[in-house]
Design an enzyme around this catalytic site. Structure first.
Site, short mmCIF file in Angstrom:
data_model
loop_
_atom_site.label_atom_id
_atom_site.label_comp_id
_atom_site.label_asym_id
_atom_site.label_seq_id
_atom_site.Cartn_x
_atom_site.Cartn_y
_atom_site.Cartn_z
N ASN A 31 0.83 -1.21 0.00
CA ASN A 31 0.00 0.00 0.00
C ASN A 31 0.87 1.27 0.00
O ASN A 31 2.02 1.24 -0.41
CB ASN A 31 -1.02 -0.04 1.14
CG ASN A 31 -2.28 0.72 0.77
OD1 ASN A 31 -2.34 1.93 0.89
ND2 ASN A 31 -3.27 0.02 0.26
N ARG A 32 0.28 2.38 0.47
CA ARG A 32 0.91 3.68 0.21
C ARG A 32 1.75 4.20 1.39
O ARG A 32 1.39 4.00 2.55
CB ARG A 32 -0.17 4.71 -0.14
CG ARG A 32 -0.84 4.39 -1.46
CD ARG A 32 -1.99 5.33 -1.79
NE ARG A 32 -2.56 4.96 -3.08
CZ ARG A 32 -3.39 3.93 -3.27
NH1 ARG A 32 -3.78 3.18 -2.25
NH2 ARG A 32 -3.84 3.64 -4.49
N HIS A 75 3.05 0.12 -3.05
CA HIS A 75 3.43 -1.28 -3.23
C HIS A 75 4.92 -1.47 -3.53
O HIS A 75 5.30 -2.23 -4.42
CB HIS A 75 2.60 -1.92 -4.35
CG HIS A 75 1.13 -2.05 -4.03
ND1 HIS A 75 0.65 -2.17 -2.75
CD2 HIS A 75 0.04 -2.08 -4.85
CE1 HIS A 75 -0.68 -2.27 -2.80
NE2 HIS A 75 -1.07 -2.22 -4.05
N HIS A 104 -1.48 -9.96 -3.76
CA HIS A 104 -2.48 -9.10 -4.38
C HIS A 104 -3.41 -9.87 -5.34
O HIS A 104 -3.73 -9.37 -6.42
CB HIS A 104 -1.77 -7.96 -5.10
CG HIS A 104 -2.53 -6.69 -5.15
ND1 HIS A 104 -3.79 -6.60 -5.71
CD2 HIS A 104 -2.22 -5.44 -4.72
CE1 HIS A 104 -4.20 -5.35 -5.62
NE2 HIS A 104 -3.27 -4.63 -5.02
N TYR A 140 -6.63 -11.13 -7.12
CA TYR A 140 -7.96 -10.57 -7.36
C TYR A 140 -8.91 -11.76 -7.56
O TYR A 140 -8.79 -12.49 -8.54
CB TYR A 140 -7.99 -9.76 -8.65
CG TYR A 140 -7.34 -8.40 -8.62
CD1 TYR A 140 -5.97 -8.26 -8.48
CD2 TYR A 140 -8.11 -7.25 -8.79
CE1 TYR A 140 -5.38 -7.00 -8.50
CE2 TYR A 140 -7.53 -6.00 -8.82
CZ TYR A 140 -6.17 -5.88 -8.66
OH TYR A 140 -5.58 -4.64 -8.69
N ASP A 162 -11.77 0.36 -0.82
CA ASP A 162 -10.32 0.32 -1.01
C ASP A 162 -9.72 0.77 0.33
O ASP A 162 -9.07 1.81 0.42
CB ASP A 162 -9.91 1.24 -2.16
CG ASP A 162 -8.46 1.03 -2.58
OD1 ASP A 162 -7.74 0.29 -1.87
OD2 ASP A 162 -8.05 1.60 -3.60
N GLN A 214 -6.66 -5.35 3.58
CA GLN A 214 -7.09 -4.31 2.66
C GLN A 214 -8.18 -4.91 1.80
O GLN A 214 -7.94 -5.87 1.05
CB GLN A 214 -5.90 -3.84 1.79
CG GLN A 214 -6.23 -2.71 0.81
CD GLN A 214 -6.27 -1.32 1.46
OE1 GLN A 214 -5.90 -1.15 2.61
NE2 GLN A 214 -6.72 -0.33 0.71
N GLU A 265 -6.25 -8.40 0.92
CA GLU A 265 -4.80 -8.37 1.10
C GLU A 265 -4.49 -8.28 2.58
O GLU A 265 -4.58 -7.20 3.18
CB GLU A 265 -4.22 -7.14 0.38
CG GLU A 265 -4.58 -7.04 -1.09
CD GLU A 265 -4.44 -5.61 -1.60
OE1 GLU A 265 -3.35 -5.05 -1.51
OE2 GLU A 265 -5.44 -5.05 -2.06
C1 BGC Z 1 -4.74 -0.51 -3.34
C2 BGC Z 1 -5.44 0.21 -4.47
C3 BGC Z 1 -4.60 0.07 -5.72
C4 BGC Z 1 -4.46 -1.39 -6.02
C5 BGC Z 1 -3.70 -1.71 -7.28
C6 BGC Z 1 -4.57 -1.94 -3.73
O1 BGC Z 1 -3.86 -2.63 -2.75
O2 BGC Z 1 -5.43 -0.44 -2.14
O3 BGC Z 1 -5.66 1.56 -4.14
O4 BGC Z 1 -5.19 0.74 -6.80
O5 BGC Z 1 -3.83 -2.01 -4.94
O6 BGC Z 1 -2.61 -0.95 -7.42
#
Ligand code: BGC
Length: 351
Positions: free
Chosen positions: A79-80, A105, A177, A179, A249, A287, A316
């Site tokens: 994440n950020r 990430h 990550h 999906y 998110d 997440q 996540e």
């Molecule tokens: C984040 C999103 C992001 C995505 C793909 C996720 O873990 O929370 O904001 O866009 O990853 O990059």
């Protein structure tokens, strides 16, 4: 059984492989050397029909250009990190800015876009041991970090164990990550999936998806999944938190916090196929990402299926995002002599 397959070449000519793990129960898992990404996870529906329930790409080029992080291992820091800047022991560090004003990430070339070394361990429950050396200073992070991720395929589950050691104090927050769409990766919207999450708080964010620092109770908000409900039921973009992020998110914090061993924390159910996925983990948070940014027409999913928002969701498991900027958030610093060791299990059944 484990088989190795060629998946194309990098610009320098080195070959990239995928590994297909097949369990005698019938379920299978394909892992890519690039990013250690889960490319395929085939599990049965209630009529015994197997389908891939994770989003992936057909070509290596898509994985290299990818900003979706399909199925990838994420690190050093999931994440950020706001503005990419942080301090450890009075020293300032900068991580690469790759998402608006933030580092996302792991930075420019996170673990998701590195080639991992893969060692297959065949047996009743086939396993892959993936290792990666992240040198001191890589992507601005201090310390040599040695990471081992073990994927094990059992009769009904994929277990992912993340281990890491360092020689300098450094932030580490690893996740996968993947999906998911339990109806099959190309089956459309996930808003009809039922979800239960044992999480009593969530982290509101600003418009850059950076947590504000508040830990808010889920009670009375769309983030309350403590009793099962469809992901779509409260997916109301008029709700301020969902409006800012374009949907779910957000980091949700498990009521029981971090645990010694993995325990059941989440359960998703897709009514048409009958597939159920349980998530067991010893991580403190997850997440919940509803695939809101899946809209890039240049990179269709396997089989040419177009990217569509909310056609897959991620759970996540990790520690809190942007934890380096909030003393009351989870500690994500790993010190020399300590061992980062977390496990998440995705377990499948039908109902
Ligand atoms: C984040 C999103 C992001 C995505 C793909 C996720 O873990 O929370 O904001 O866009 O990853 O990059």
């Amino acid at each position: 059984m484990i088989t190795k397959h060629d998946f194309g070449a990098l610009a320098d000519g080195s070959r990239v492989h995928s590994y297909l793990l097949q369990h005698k129960s019938g379920i299978s898992l394909r892992i890519l050397e690039l990013g250690g990404a889960i490319m395929e996870l085939c599990v049965p529906d209630r009529n015994g029909r197997f389908t891939n329930v994770v989003a992936s790409y057909d070509s290596l080029a898509d994985y290299l250009l990818d900003t979706t992080y399909f199925g990838a291992l994420i690190g050093r820091v999931a994440n950020r990190i706001a503005k990419g800047k942080y301090e450890i022991d009075g020293r300032e560090y900068s991580a690469f800015i790759n998402n608006g004003p933030s580092s996302l990430h792991g930075g420019r070339i996170g673990f998701s876009h590195r080639l991992w070394t893969v060692e297959p361990r065949d047996g009743e429950d086939p396993a892959l041991i993936l290792t990666l050396h992240s040198p001191d200073g890589e992507e601005g992070y201090p310390g040599n970090l040695d990471v081992t991720v073990t994927y094990t395929l059992t009769a009904d589950a994929v277990s992912i164990r993340y281990e890491a050691v360092t020689d300098q104090r450094t932030p580490v927050n690893l996740t996968n990550h993947a999906y998911f769409n339990l109806g099959g990766y190309a089956s459309g919207s996930i808003l009809g999936h039922t979800l239960r999450l044992d999480a009593d708080r969530f982290l509101p964010t600003d418009a850059d998806l950076i947590p504000t620092g508040e830990l808010r109770a889920v009670e009375g908000t769309p983030f309350d999944f403590r009793t099962p409900k469809t992901i779509g039921r409260d997916f109301d973009l008029a709700y301020p938190e969902l409006a800012l992020a374009g949907g779910y998110d957000h980091c949700l914090c498990f009521t029981a916090g971090e645990t010694e061993t993995p325990v059941l924390r989440a359960e998703a159910f897709e009514p048409i196929s009958g597939r159920v996925m349980q998530v067991l983990t010893n991580q403190p948070c997850v997440q919940l990402y509803a695939g809101n940014f899946l809209k890039d027409p240049a990179h269709p999913l396997s089989g040419g299926y177009p990217q569509t928002p909310q056609s897959a969701f991620c759970l996540e498991t990790q520690k809190m995002p942007d934890a380096l900027h909030h003393a009351h958030f989870d500690n994500i610093l790993l010190s020399p002599g300590e061992r980062y060791d977390y496990t998440t299990v995705y377990r499948f059944s039908v109902s």
